[in-house]
Write an enzyme that holds these catalytic residues in place. Structure first.
Site, PDB file in Angstrom:
ATOM      1  N   HIS A 153       2.311  44.636  17.029  1.00  0.00           N
ATOM      2  CA  HIS A 153       2.198  43.888  18.552  1.00  0.00           C
ATOM      3  C   HIS A 153       1.361  42.616  18.477  1.00  0.00           C
ATOM      4  O   HIS A 153       1.354  42.083  19.192  1.00  0.00           O
ATOM      5  CB  HIS A 153       0.338  44.953  19.063  1.00  0.00           C
ATOM      6  CG  HIS A 153       1.679  44.990  21.074  1.00  0.00           C
ATOM      7  ND1 HIS A 153       1.725  43.723  21.090  1.00  0.00           N
ATOM      8  CD2 HIS A 153       0.959  45.863  21.395  1.00  0.00           C
ATOM      9  CE1 HIS A 153       1.591  43.972  22.559  1.00  0.00           C
ATOM     10  NE2 HIS A 153       1.389  45.367  23.094  1.00  0.00           N
ATOM     11  N   ASP A 367      22.897  46.798  21.155  1.00  0.00           N
ATOM     12  CA  ASP A 367      23.770  47.613  20.779  1.00  0.00           C
ATOM     13  C   ASP A 367      24.581  47.108  19.382  1.00  0.00           C
ATOM     14  O   ASP A 367      24.245  46.391  19.069  1.00  0.00           O
ATOM     15  CB  ASP A 367      25.098  47.404  21.903  1.00  0.00           C
ATOM     16  CG  ASP A 367      26.430  48.066  21.346  1.00  0.00           C
ATOM     17  OD1 ASP A 367      26.207  48.398  20.121  1.00  0.00           O
ATOM     18  OD2 ASP A 367      26.775  47.891  22.092  1.00  0.00           O
TER      19      ASP A 367
END
Length: 423
Positions: A153, A367
């Site tokens: 993070h 995708d």
């Protein structure tokens, strides 16, 4: 059913071409101690042909423009957290499962997910390498696959991580370059914040005081488009104004949880919402920035006020606090915050509720060549911090999926009943 996963290959994925070396400075938001953690998610795809091989190759290509992600965290002589651009790479695991996606219902039942089998493991002999990104691609017998991701993070927020994965997806589909060029630009977040932030010490913060283990229970609720539209319509009828889907869901979650945990009337309850702050800088951060740039919107009122307020009144509370975001963020970034209160460290108590929106980060559009994921699953990070995540349900369902770890066992049934009651 019992899920059996076999990890067949492990290793580092390095940039496919030459990348810059040296040291990069992180922003003071990146260096906040609260971000010294890893985000863990599962991304479920219905189809894929040799996905591990294709994604691994695309990762190697993506690490050329995103070369800092192939580096390692380091500490300067002044104790400042930095990135050493070493090109060592990220950790990648290839695995296979012994069943189809249908057999596990595409992991729709989150508490039953065997996330420890679907997230990457790290071999003991390379533990000291400490990669910033770890990934496991597990193929199922039906051709579907799960990508398990562990992301540091300190390097990226959710928008930044999704941007990186989108670039990997584009390269996997045959594009020569990502459509959005990554921009480091951490210097735009100038170190004029209060000294407690600006130092950005890599040393861990002092140990937390004793905190009870609430053993927060998971609950998942799907809210249909019709229900959302009904609540929006009621808000507009009551106030003559409009509101967002997130505001509707956050208000409902906070008010119903407050009622369910049944606090004293004068007890203070806090709602913390994490908001994107990229557009609040002057000039705004450029497209392609993938570091941390968010700020907590914090609302604290009495339990009685939240419990007795109408749904519209709670939405208004949230909207009013969000409207102050530009002012509060600008004050904080310029070192003009009032008092010693750290907005990134609200009290870790049962009365504090954290909520964030994941459905619009971009993960659902990634995708790799076989269509976007049918499901994205966050993995609980703590059993003592009440959290709710506003996401989307698995396709083909529509609407909102609210995933929560926010109440202890004795309050769970009351909380579920409160959430199901639309009146």
């Amino acid at each position: 059913m019992t899920l059996s996963v076999t990890r067949t290959a492990r290793g580092m994925v390095q940039p496919s071409g030459q990348t810059p070396t040296g040291t990069l400075h992180l922003s003071f938001i990146d260096r906040l101690p609260v971000l010294r953690c890893n985000a863990r998610t599962l991304h479920v795809f219905r189809h894929g042909h040799e996905p591990a091989e294709i994604i691994r190759e695309a990762l190697s290509k993506a690490l050329v423009p995103y070369y800092p992600l192939a580096g390692r965290l380091k500490e300067s002589s002044q104790g400042e957290l930095q990135i050493a651009c070493t090109g060592e790479g990220l950790w990648f695991v290839q695995a296979s499962a012994d069943c189809s996606m249908d057999a596990v219902n595409y992991f729709d039942n989150i508490p039953m997910v065997h996330h420890e089998k679907l997230l990457p493991d790290l071999l003991t002999e390379v533990d000291d390498l400490d990669p910033l990104v770890l990934m496991q691609v597990t193929q199922f017998t039906c051709g579907g696959f799960v990508m398990g991701l562990i992301f540091c993070h300190s390097i990226c927020d959710g928008l930044g991580a999704a941007q990186f994965l989108s670039a990997v997806g584009e390269l996997a589909r045959g594009l020569h370059h990502p459509s959005v060029a990554p921009v480091w630009c951490r210097e735009a977040l100038a170190t004029t914040a209060p000294q407690v932030y600006a130092t950005g010490k890599a040393n861990p913060p002092p140990p937390l005081p004793f905190l009870p283990d609430y053993q927060l229970k998971h609950a998942t609720m799907d809210i249909t488009p019709d229900q959302i539209n009904q609540l929006k319509h009621e808000f507009q009828e009551s106030t003559g104004q409009t509101c967002s889907t997130f505001e509707i869901v956050a208000a409902r979650m906070w008010s119903r949880r407050t009622k369910a945990i049944n606090l004293e009337k004068d007890a203070k309850v806090t709602l913390v919402i994490f908001a994107n702050a990229r557009q609040l800088l002057h000039p705004p951060l450029p497209k392609g920035f993938y570091g941390n740039c968010f700020f907590p919107v914090t609302i604290t009122v009495s339990s009685e006020k939240v419990s007795q307020a109408s749904h519209a009144e709670v939405v208004k509370l949230i909207q009013e606090s969000k409207s102050m975001l530009p002012i509060e963020f600008t004050k904080w970034i310029n070192g003009n915050s009032v008092g010693d209160v750290d907005p990134f460290a609200p009290p870790l108590a049962y009365t504090t509720m954290f909520i964030s929106e994941w459905g619009r980060l971009g993960f659902n559009q990634v995708d790799y060549g076989w269509g976007p994921p049918v499901h994205m699953i966050p993995i609980q990070g703590s059993s003592i911090i009440p959290v709710a995540i506003v996401g989307t349900p698995p396709k083909p369902k529509k609407g909102i999926r609210l995933m929560t770890w926010s109440v202890s066992g004795p309050h769970l049934q009351n909380f579920l009943e409160q959430m199901l009651n639309l009146t």
